[in-house]
Design a protein around this motif. Structure first.
Motif, PDB file in Angstrom:
ATOM      1  N   GLN A 235      55.934  11.300 141.895  1.00  0.00           N
ATOM      2  CA  GLN A 235      56.402  12.608 142.337  1.00  0.00           C
ATOM      3  C   GLN A 235      56.833  12.488 143.795  1.00  0.00           C
ATOM      4  OE1 GLN A 235      53.550  15.757 141.972  1.00  0.00           O
ATOM      5  NE2 GLN A 235      54.846  17.283 142.936  1.00  0.00           N
ATOM      6  N   MET A 236      58.010  13.057 144.101  1.00  0.00           N
ATOM      7  CA  MET A 236      58.531  12.967 145.451  1.00  0.00           C
ATOM      8  C   MET A 236      58.291  14.284 146.182  1.00  0.00           C
ATOM      9  SD  MET A 236      62.253  11.467 146.585  1.00  0.00           S
ATOM     10  CE  MET A 236      61.934   9.992 145.641  1.00  0.00           C
ATOM     11  N   VAL A 237      57.939  14.181 147.465  1.00  0.00           N
ATOM     12  CA  VAL A 237      57.628  15.332 148.302  1.00  0.00           C
ATOM     13  C   VAL A 237      58.416  15.202 149.599  1.00  0.00           C
ATOM     14  CG1 VAL A 237      55.794  16.602 149.486  1.00  0.00           C
ATOM     15  CG2 VAL A 237      55.295  15.419 147.340  1.00  0.00           C
ATOM     16  N   ILE A 238      58.955  16.333 150.096  1.00  0.00           N
ATOM     17  CA  ILE A 238      59.566  16.351 151.419  1.00  0.00           C
ATOM     18  C   ILE A 238      58.688  17.188 152.340  1.00  0.00           C
ATOM     19  CG2 ILE A 238      61.086  18.318 150.899  1.00  0.00           C
ATOM     20  CD1 ILE A 238      63.179  16.920 152.727  1.00  0.00           C
ATOM     21  N   VAL A 239      58.441  16.665 153.521  1.00  0.00           N
ATOM     22  CA  VAL A 239      57.528  17.292 154.484  1.00  0.00           C
ATOM     23  C   VAL A 239      58.307  17.581 155.760  1.00  0.00           C
ATOM     24  CG1 VAL A 239      55.302  17.089 155.653  1.00  0.00           C
ATOM     25  CG2 VAL A 239      55.686  15.868 153.482  1.00  0.00           C
ATOM     26  N   LEU A 254      49.854  17.243 143.161  1.00  0.00           N
ATOM     27  CA  LEU A 254      49.221  18.033 144.204  1.00  0.00           C
ATOM     28  C   LEU A 254      48.357  19.133 143.620  1.00  0.00           C
ATOM     29  CD1 LEU A 254      52.201  18.381 146.711  1.00  0.00           C
ATOM     30  CD2 LEU A 254      50.547  16.534 146.473  1.00  0.00           C
ATOM     31  N   THR A 255      48.692  19.588 142.423  1.00  0.00           N
ATOM     32  CA  THR A 255      47.877  20.609 141.751  1.00  0.00           C
ATOM     33  C   THR A 255      46.658  19.982 141.096  1.00  0.00           C
ATOM     34  OG1 THR A 255      49.897  21.883 141.329  1.00  0.00           O
ATOM     35  CG2 THR A 255      47.943  22.454 140.043  1.00  0.00           C
ATOM     36  N   THR A 256      46.847  18.794 140.521  1.00  0.00           N
ATOM     37  CA  THR A 256      45.735  18.121 139.841  1.00  0.00           C
ATOM     38  C   THR A 256      44.665  17.688 140.811  1.00  0.00           C
ATOM     39  OG1 THR A 256      47.313  17.306 138.193  1.00  0.00           O
ATOM     40  CG2 THR A 256      45.160  16.255 138.254  1.00  0.00           C
ATOM     41  N   LEU A 260      45.077  15.788 147.784  1.00  0.00           N
ATOM     42  CA  LEU A 260      46.228  14.928 148.003  1.00  0.00           C
ATOM     43  C   LEU A 260      47.144  15.492 149.088  1.00  0.00           C
ATOM     44  CD1 LEU A 260      47.541  12.324 147.057  1.00  0.00           C
ATOM     45  CD2 LEU A 260      48.685  13.606 145.248  1.00  0.00           C
ATOM     46  N   SER A 261      47.341  16.803 149.095  1.00  0.00           N
ATOM     47  CA  SER A 261      48.195  17.427 150.115  1.00  0.00           C
ATOM     48  C   SER A 261      47.644  17.181 151.509  1.00  0.00           C
ATOM     49  CB  SER A 261      48.324  18.920 149.849  1.00  0.00           C
ATOM     50  OG  SER A 261      48.892  19.178 148.592  1.00  0.00           O
ATOM     51  N   ALA A 262      46.332  17.373 151.672  1.00  0.00           N
ATOM     52  CA  ALA A 262      45.715  17.151 152.988  1.00  0.00           C
ATOM     53  C   ALA A 262      45.821  15.693 153.404  1.00  0.00           C
ATOM     54  CB  ALA A 262      44.254  17.595 152.949  1.00  0.00           C
ATOM     55  N   ALA A 263      45.700  14.786 152.436  1.00  0.00           N
ATOM     56  CA  ALA A 263      45.795  13.360 152.758  1.00  0.00           C
ATOM     57  C   ALA A 263      47.193  13.007 153.247  1.00  0.00           C
ATOM     58  CB  ALA A 263      45.426  12.530 151.527  1.00  0.00           C
ATOM     59  N   ILE A 264      48.223  13.565 152.597  1.00  0.00           N
ATOM     60  CA  ILE A 264      49.599  13.303 153.026  1.00  0.00           C
ATOM     61  C   ILE A 264      49.828  13.823 154.437  1.00  0.00           C
ATOM     62  CG2 ILE A 264      52.015  13.827 152.551  1.00  0.00           C
ATOM     63  CD1 ILE A 264      51.333  13.873 149.578  1.00  0.00           C
ATOM     64  N   ASN A 286      41.191   8.922 140.322  1.00  0.00           N
ATOM     65  CA  ASN A 286      42.617   8.614 140.205  1.00  0.00           C
ATOM     66  C   ASN A 286      43.073   7.866 141.455  1.00  0.00           C
ATOM     67  OD1 ASN A 286      42.776  10.031 137.761  1.00  0.00           O
ATOM     68  ND2 ASN A 286      43.093  11.962 138.837  1.00  0.00           N
ATOM     69  N   SER A 287      43.864   6.840 141.235  1.00  0.00           N
ATOM     70  CA  SER A 287      44.402   6.040 142.339  1.00  0.00           C
ATOM     71  C   SER A 287      45.887   6.338 142.504  1.00  0.00           C
ATOM     72  CB  SER A 287      44.191   4.549 142.065  1.00  0.00           C
ATOM     73  OG  SER A 287      42.813   4.252 141.982  1.00  0.00           O
ATOM     74  N   TYR A 288      46.321   6.407 143.760  1.00  0.00           N
ATOM     75  CA  TYR A 288      47.721   6.693 144.059  1.00  0.00           C
ATOM     76  C   TYR A 288      48.222   5.725 145.122  1.00  0.00           C
ATOM     77  CZ  TYR A 288      46.810  11.178 141.785  1.00  0.00           C
ATOM     78  OH  TYR A 288      46.466  12.154 140.897  1.00  0.00           O
ATOM     79  N   LEU A 289      49.552   5.524 145.093  1.00  0.00           N
ATOM     80  CA  LEU A 289      50.249   4.861 146.178  1.00  0.00           C
ATOM     81  C   LEU A 289      51.105   5.901 146.884  1.00  0.00           C
ATOM     82  CD1 LEU A 289      51.509   1.456 144.680  1.00  0.00           C
ATOM     83  CD2 LEU A 289      49.772   1.782 146.437  1.00  0.00           C
ATOM     84  N   LEU A 290      50.994   5.979 148.198  1.00  0.00           N
ATOM     85  CA  LEU A 290      51.777   6.926 148.989  1.00  0.00           C
ATOM     86  C   LEU A 290      52.815   6.122 149.781  1.00  0.00           C
ATOM     87  CD1 LEU A 290      48.915   9.208 150.330  1.00  0.00           C
ATOM     88  CD2 LEU A 290      50.198   9.417 148.199  1.00  0.00           C
ATOM     89  N   ILE A 291      54.078   6.304 149.441  1.00  0.00           N
ATOM     90  CA  ILE A 291      55.173   5.587 150.098  1.00  0.00           C
ATOM     91  C   ILE A 291      56.036   6.612 150.813  1.00  0.00           C
ATOM     92  CG2 ILE A 291      57.085   3.976 149.749  1.00  0.00           C
ATOM     93  CD1 ILE A 291      55.799   3.217 147.082  1.00  0.00           C
ATOM     94  N   GLN A 292      56.334   6.381 152.083  1.00  0.00           N
ATOM     95  CA  GLN A 292      57.081   7.377 152.843  1.00  0.00           C
ATOM     96  C   GLN A 292      58.272   6.756 153.545  1.00  0.00           C
ATOM     97  OE1 GLN A 292      57.353   8.435 156.346  1.00  0.00           O
ATOM     98  NE2 GLN A 292      56.652   6.460 157.166  1.00  0.00           N
ATOM     99  N   ALA A 293      59.272   7.607 153.743  1.00  0.00           N
ATOM    100  CA  ALA A 293      60.473   7.214 154.481  1.00  0.00           C
ATOM    101  C   ALA A 293      60.826   8.356 155.435  1.00  0.00           C
ATOM    102  CB  ALA A 293      61.631   6.943 153.534  1.00  0.00           C
TER     103      ALA A 293
END
Length: 632
Positions: A235-239, A254-256, A260-264, A286-293
């Protein structure tokens, strides 16, 4: 303690020494194989795990960079539209007007400046709105472009833009801002997430006259962030610069996982201060990878949240497979070792007893060799065994010589293809000497057909080779007929390298030659066979059409039944069933079955005909180009 250890070792050594040779060999093989197998498996698992992770990161990083490029293009388009409105002098003059314009001025403004704004949106279809806000309370509003700024002056984004005093653009992300037309016309409408770029019009400096605003829906600004395609893996997010997250709401990570939102936000805050980014994140198992640009132009960031659930499932499956393979391999090696050792030792014992019998039957007596066990017995009878081996070798050499001689006789009895080629060439030369050009050409064509038939190095040939064979066949057949057959090829040269099955087209042409114009009392002077080729959706369609007598509807149905019929018990090679029904179409059926055998059931032949006019055979096959000499 040392004495106890020594006693245990002595006991084990005694126990081990009493085991059979077969048991000790099996244990040694397992020990030798188990250690390297565990090391290789552990290393392989680590490499596979790293490969999966690396591939996932590279794949999602690539998609993220592609989305970033799209966002940069949209930023450029929005800033260009804003700059065009900002630099338009007629717009500034209109925004500072205090008096109501005359009808002529309105018409002139509408046909020039207002039309230019419409053209800006037309040239940039992703732009949702282009607004001009005037500080003058008496300005004449031209919806949906020009408004008084009193309508939006209390909005937070408007106040932020005012504080910049026109020095640079303000980028604002909004979740619920709706269209001004709907807001002030009383129409109901739900707010859609959008991004806006604003800039105060202050000319000369310090003289506020209005504001320019360009809007774009986030679903167009960053499509993958609001994609309607449900993706359970990422899932892609713009901040934005205030660390507000914008993304789709359905099927959202982010709902599940609420944390996750606070971590980002936390990691983006650290990244903007130190330039360090942490990818791994875990929550609720649950494990996630957070990749940002980063998108520096608007002080925002794109973040891809990649769920490791599927990846970990694949890694776990691979780990279980490796363990299973190791266990199976060890069991297999153990079983093979047991069987081979049992066989070898059994043969050794049997050989020992046999050699003892031979030794006892020999007139020169026995030979005593010191030593015990199987090896000692083998050494004791070695000399006798050598005599037997020499005899067997002599017999084997004699049998091999007889076999080679029989093989040579068989080869001499076979027809030499080169002899036939050379004979045809000699006859051809005699025909040319006698000035018999027709015979010479016919022999050349016949030789080409023979070479094509004998040289069967594979099932696949180039289309050009099959067509050349058909041309030779037509030329040879034309010797037999009073009215010659014309072969017309309508095939683009680019398709001559296409792969076809060898001898797949020639039987169809031969079928036309034998049956298309064969009727009592009917004479067709213009006998034509056309071959056409077309391509559609990666498949090749070849049509072989003749202008013969065609088939009646009843005969066409029977022919289709014969071509598509499955093999039935009681049918012989001639196509005549046990009931006496002649199926017909044996050659076409063979070609159809070969096409389906080599290419699949989606391909094959179809026959169409019109009685008294024509018959056409449609062949479908996949487009494959051959490279080299008859190589796929």
């Amino acid at each position: 303690m040392r004495e106890r250890t020594g006693a245990l070792w002595h006991s084990f050594h005694y126990w081990w020494g009493r085991r059979s040779l077969q048991s000790r060999l099996i244990a040694a093989y397992i020990f030798i194989i188990l250690g390297p197998s565990l090391l290789v498996s552990f290393y392989s698992y680590q490499e596979i795990n790293n490969t999966y992770m690396r591939d996932s990161i590279e794949k999602n990083s690539y998609l993220l960079q592609m989305e970033r490029m799209h966002v940069l293009n949209q930023i450029e388009a929005m800033e260009r539209a804003l700059q065009m409105a900002y630099n338009d002098k007629s717009v500034r003059d209109y925004l500072i007007s205090e008096d109501d314009p005359t009808l002529g001025e309105l018409i002139d403004f509408n046909t020039t400046t207002f039309l230019n704004f419409s053209q800006i949106q037309f040239n940039n279809p992703n732009i949702e709105h282009l607004y001009l806000f005037s500080a003058s309370p008496n300005v004449y509003e031209l919806w949906p472009v020009i408004f008084r700024e009193s309508r939006v002056s209390m909005e937070p984004w408007f106040q932020q833009a005012m504080r910049l005093e026109g020095r640079r653009n303000l980028w604002s992300f909004q979740n619920t801002d709706i269209d001004l037309m709907q807001r002030f016309s009383g129409g109901a409408g739900e707010g859609q997430p959008k991004v806006s770029v604003l800039r105060e019009i202050s000319i000369p400096a310090g003289n506020h006259i209005g504001m320019v605003q360009v809007d774009m829906l986030l679903s167009k600004f960053t499509p993958k962030t609001y994609t309607s395609v449900q993706d359970n893996e990422s899932q892609m997010v713009i901040v934005d610069d205030a660390l507000n997250l914008f993304t789709r709401t359905d099927n959202s990570f982010l709902t599940t996982d609420s944390g996750l939102s606070a971590a980002i936000k936390e990691r983006l805050s650290v990244y903007r201060k130190t330039g360090e980014w942490e990818m791994d994140y875990k929550e609720n198992g649950n494990s996630y990878l957070l990749i940002q640009a980063p998108v520096e132009q608007i002080d925002a960031s794109l973040v891809t949240v990649v769920s490791m659930k599927g990846l970990m499932k694949d890694i776990s499956r691979t780990r279980n497979l490796i363990i299973g393979v190791n266990i199976g391999f060890i069991f297999l090696v153990t079983a093979i070792t047991y069987v081979l050792n049992a066989f070898i030792l059994k043969n050794l014992r049997r050989l020992t007893e046999t050699m003892k019998k031979v030794r006892r039957g020999e007139p020169y007596g026995s030979i005593k060799v010191s030593g015990g066990g199987e090896v000692g017995e083998l050494a004791h009878h070695f000399s006798k065994l050598m005599n037997t081996i020499n005899t067997l070798v002599a017999q084997a050499v004699y049998k091999q010589a007889l076999s080679k001689e029989a093989e040579l006789r068989t080869l001499h009895n076979q027809i030499d293809a080169h002899f036939l080629y050379n004979t045809l060439e000699n006859i051809k030369m005699l025909a040319e000497i006698e000035n018999q050009r027709t015979i010479s050409d016919a022999l050349t064509r016949l030789g080409g057909m023979m070479r094509y038939n004998f040289k069967w190095t594979g099932e696949y040939v180039k289309l050009r080779d099959e067509l050349r064979h058909i041309e030779n066949y037509i030329e040879v057949m034309n010797i037999r007929f009073e009215h010659t057959i014309q072969l017309e090829l309508h095939i683009d040269s680019a398709y001559l390298e296409v792969e076809v099955l060898k001898m797949s087209l020639q039987p169809i042409v031969e079928n036309s030659v034998k049956h298309a114009w064969n009727a009592d009392g009917v004479e067709l002077k213009d006998r034509i066979v056309k071959i056409e080729l077309s391509e559609a959706e990666g498949d090749i369609f070849i049509v072989l059409r003749d202008n013969g007598l065609g088939l009646t509807q009843e005969r066409l149905v029977e022919l289709h039944e014969a071509i598509y019929a499955k093999e039935e018990p009681g049918a012989d090679a001639s196509g005549i069933s046990s009931g006496g029904y002649k199926a017909g179409g044996v050659g076409l059926r063979n070609v159809h079955q070969r096409l389906q055998l080599f290419y699949g059931e989606a391909y094959g032949l179809e026959v169409q005909s019109e009685a008294g006019k024509w018959t056409a055979v449609y062949m479908s096959l996949p487009k494959v180009l051959l490279t080299g000499d008859n190589q796929r």
